[in-house]
Enzyme design. Structure first.
Site, mmCIF file in Angstrom:
data_model
loop_
_atom_site.group_PDB
_atom_site.id
_atom_site.type_symbol
_atom_site.label_atom_id
_atom_site.label_comp_id
_atom_site.label_asym_id
_atom_site.label_seq_id
_atom_site.Cartn_x
_atom_site.Cartn_y
_atom_site.Cartn_z
ATOM 1 N N LYS A 72 72.491 45.160 3.040
ATOM 2 C CA LYS A 72 72.924 46.094 4.091
ATOM 3 C C LYS A 72 72.976 47.548 3.616
ATOM 4 O O LYS A 72 72.814 48.469 4.413
ATOM 5 C CB LYS A 72 74.281 45.662 4.648
ATOM 6 C CG LYS A 72 74.208 44.387 5.480
ATOM 7 C CD LYS A 72 75.536 44.059 6.114
ATOM 8 C CE LYS A 72 75.436 42.773 6.901
ATOM 9 N NZ LYS A 72 76.684 42.430 7.594
ATOM 10 N N ASP A 108 78.232 45.674 13.224
ATOM 11 C CA ASP A 108 79.338 44.789 12.808
ATOM 12 C C ASP A 108 80.683 45.264 13.359
ATOM 13 O O ASP A 108 81.443 44.495 13.943
ATOM 14 C CB ASP A 108 79.432 44.724 11.275
ATOM 15 C CG ASP A 108 78.299 43.914 10.669
ATOM 16 O OD1 ASP A 108 77.819 42.978 11.331
ATOM 17 O OD2 ASP A 108 77.908 44.215 9.529
ATOM 18 N N ALA A 133 88.089 45.048 2.163
ATOM 19 C CA ALA A 133 87.342 46.304 2.108
ATOM 20 C C ALA A 133 85.912 46.037 1.635
ATOM 21 O O ALA A 133 85.286 46.879 0.996
ATOM 22 C CB ALA A 133 88.054 47.293 1.187
ATOM 23 N N GLY A 135 81.923 44.620 2.899
ATOM 24 C CA GLY A 135 81.015 45.154 3.922
ATOM 25 C C GLY A 135 81.618 45.096 5.323
ATOM 26 O O GLY A 135 81.600 46.084 6.060
HETATM 27 P P1 ATR Z 1 81.824 40.798 3.676
HETATM 28 O O1 ATR Z 1 80.494 41.457 3.814
HETATM 29 O O2 ATR Z 1 81.954 39.548 4.505
HETATM 30 O O3 ATR Z 1 82.947 41.750 3.924
HETATM 31 P P2 ATR Z 1 82.259 41.033 0.843
HETATM 32 O O4 ATR Z 1 81.657 42.375 0.875
HETATM 33 O O5 ATR Z 1 81.918 40.096 -0.273
HETATM 34 O O6 ATR Z 1 81.921 40.247 2.172
HETATM 35 O O7 ATR Z 1 83.866 41.192 0.926
HETATM 36 C C1 ATR Z 1 84.764 40.133 0.824
HETATM 37 C C2 ATR Z 1 86.189 40.661 1.009
HETATM 38 O O8 ATR Z 1 87.109 39.565 0.851
HETATM 39 C C3 ATR Z 1 86.615 41.716 -0.019
HETATM 40 O O9 ATR Z 1 87.538 42.591 0.573
HETATM 41 C C4 ATR Z 1 87.286 40.845 -1.092
HETATM 42 O O10 ATR Z 1 88.209 41.542 -1.912
HETATM 43 P P3 ATR Z 1 87.687 42.316 -3.252
HETATM 44 O O11 ATR Z 1 87.100 43.609 -2.750
HETATM 45 O O12 ATR Z 1 88.898 42.512 -4.058
HETATM 46 O O13 ATR Z 1 86.670 41.413 -3.884
HETATM 47 C C5 ATR Z 1 88.024 39.873 -0.214
HETATM 48 N N1 ATR Z 1 88.402 38.640 -0.907
HETATM 49 C C6 ATR Z 1 87.577 37.631 -1.278
HETATM 50 N N2 ATR Z 1 88.299 36.649 -1.881
HETATM 51 C C7 ATR Z 1 89.597 37.062 -1.888
HETATM 52 C C8 ATR Z 1 90.837 36.485 -2.353
HETATM 53 N N3 ATR Z 1 90.877 35.297 -2.935
HETATM 54 N N4 ATR Z 1 91.970 37.203 -2.177
HETATM 55 C C9 ATR Z 1 91.948 38.418 -1.574
HETATM 56 N N5 ATR Z 1 90.820 39.009 -1.111
HETATM 57 C C10 ATR Z 1 89.665 38.334 -1.261
#
Ligand code: ATR
Length: 292
Positions: A72, A108, A133, A135
């Protein structure tokens, strides 16, 4: 079965992986329903082939395509123009071929706003807490900021993220680009409890609670106060633990399937300059979510 002929237009998805994407079934179902002579396919593209793939789509003069993870952001330098919201977000999920120019959009966040709108959630002057935070969280935060600014009367966005730096970065961009209050904080119980005390809307944009770990929830249910709207962008399962607990507390909930459908609806609208039949899209998604 539709007739594919010499005039059939091609739309597609590029990403890696793409096998489980619902975009092909959603878009092909509406093409069929509306009698549009087009097909939608999913292409799994490796990172080293991304530029060649986009140039290939350009050379073939395809009409439009979607972009999913992990491209993206990487797609941006390969396009000719960006819509202003996509530019601020720094991510593109929809591309339209306009007179042989590839123009990038981001639907989105618009999908999330439409999901709230169709659930009759008022945003004017409201405080919205977004957790996540990545994508999706970023797209939602920017689109929301644009909308709150447009509606006037202030409004506030708080972004909570496990990796606090990403939340703070979004806070800075929001404050720079929009006339609203924004704050980026670490996702922990103390901050969640404090911020949810007077919040109007909570949006989960993390993957916590997503299949297969459906027993997880990003928010302790004791922090969910009466009157708040809880929106989870996860659509597998359709009812996450967060939504089930929020519903038990008697607050309004918005399911992730709404964002999935409305972001695809907005992409269709950009490509065809007409509104798609969203009821049909919901039906197709529900039917296909039950399968692998
Ligand atoms: P997407 O495009 O669906 O947003 P992504 O860019 O991989 O996918 O983002 C996943 C989000 O879920 C992020 O905010 C991630 O937090 P980090 O930035 O700290 O990685 C969050 N996330 C994933 N697993 C998590 C967990 N176990 N606890 C808290 N936040 C989590």
């Amino acid at each position: 079965m539709r007739l594919i002929n010499g005039k059939t237009k091609l739309y597609c998805l590029i990403g890696n992986p793409v096998q489980h994407s619902l975009s092909p079934v959603i878009h092909n179902a509406i093409f069929e329903k509306l009698g549009i002579n087009a097909v939608y396919l999913a292409f799994n593209v490796s990172r080293e082939n991304l530029e060649r793939a986009v140039n290939g789509l350009r050379s073939l003069n395809v009409s439009g395509f979607n972009v999913t993870m992990p491209y993206k952001t990487l797609i941006i330098p390969l396009l000719d123009e960006l819509d202003s919201l996509a530019e601020k977000i720094g991510a593109v999920n929809t591309v339209k071929n306009v007179d042989e120019k590839l123009v990038g959009y981001n639907t989105d966040g618009i999908g999330a706003l439409e999901a709230l709108k169709h659930s009759n959630v008022e945003l004017k002057g409201k405080k919205v807490v977004v957790i996540g935070a990545g994508g999706a969280g970023k797209s939602i935060a920017f689109t929301l900021a644009q909308q709150l600014e447009k509606l006037g009367r202030g409004g506030e966005i708080v972004i909570l993220n496990r990796t606090v730096e990403k939340a703070v970065e979004i806070e800075k961009s929001l404050t720079m680009n929009f006339n609203i209050k924004a704050k980026g904080l670490k996702l922990d119980d103390l901050n969640l409890k404090n911020e949810l005390e007077d919040a109007d809307v909570l949006i989960n944009a993390t993957s916590v609670g997503m299949y297969p770990k459906i027993w997880e929830t990003p928010v302790n249910k004791d922090f969910i106060k009466p009157g708040i709207v809880v929106f989870d962008i996860i659509y597998e399962p359709l009812k996450t633990r967060l939504l089930t607990e929020a519903k038990k507390k008697g607050v309004k909930v918005v399911e992730g399937i709404n964002m999935l459908v409305y972001q695809a609806a907005k992409a269709f609208e950009i490509w065809f300059e007409r509104k798609p039949p969203t009821e049909e899209m919901f039906k197709v998604v529900l039917k296909n979510l039950k399968k692998d």
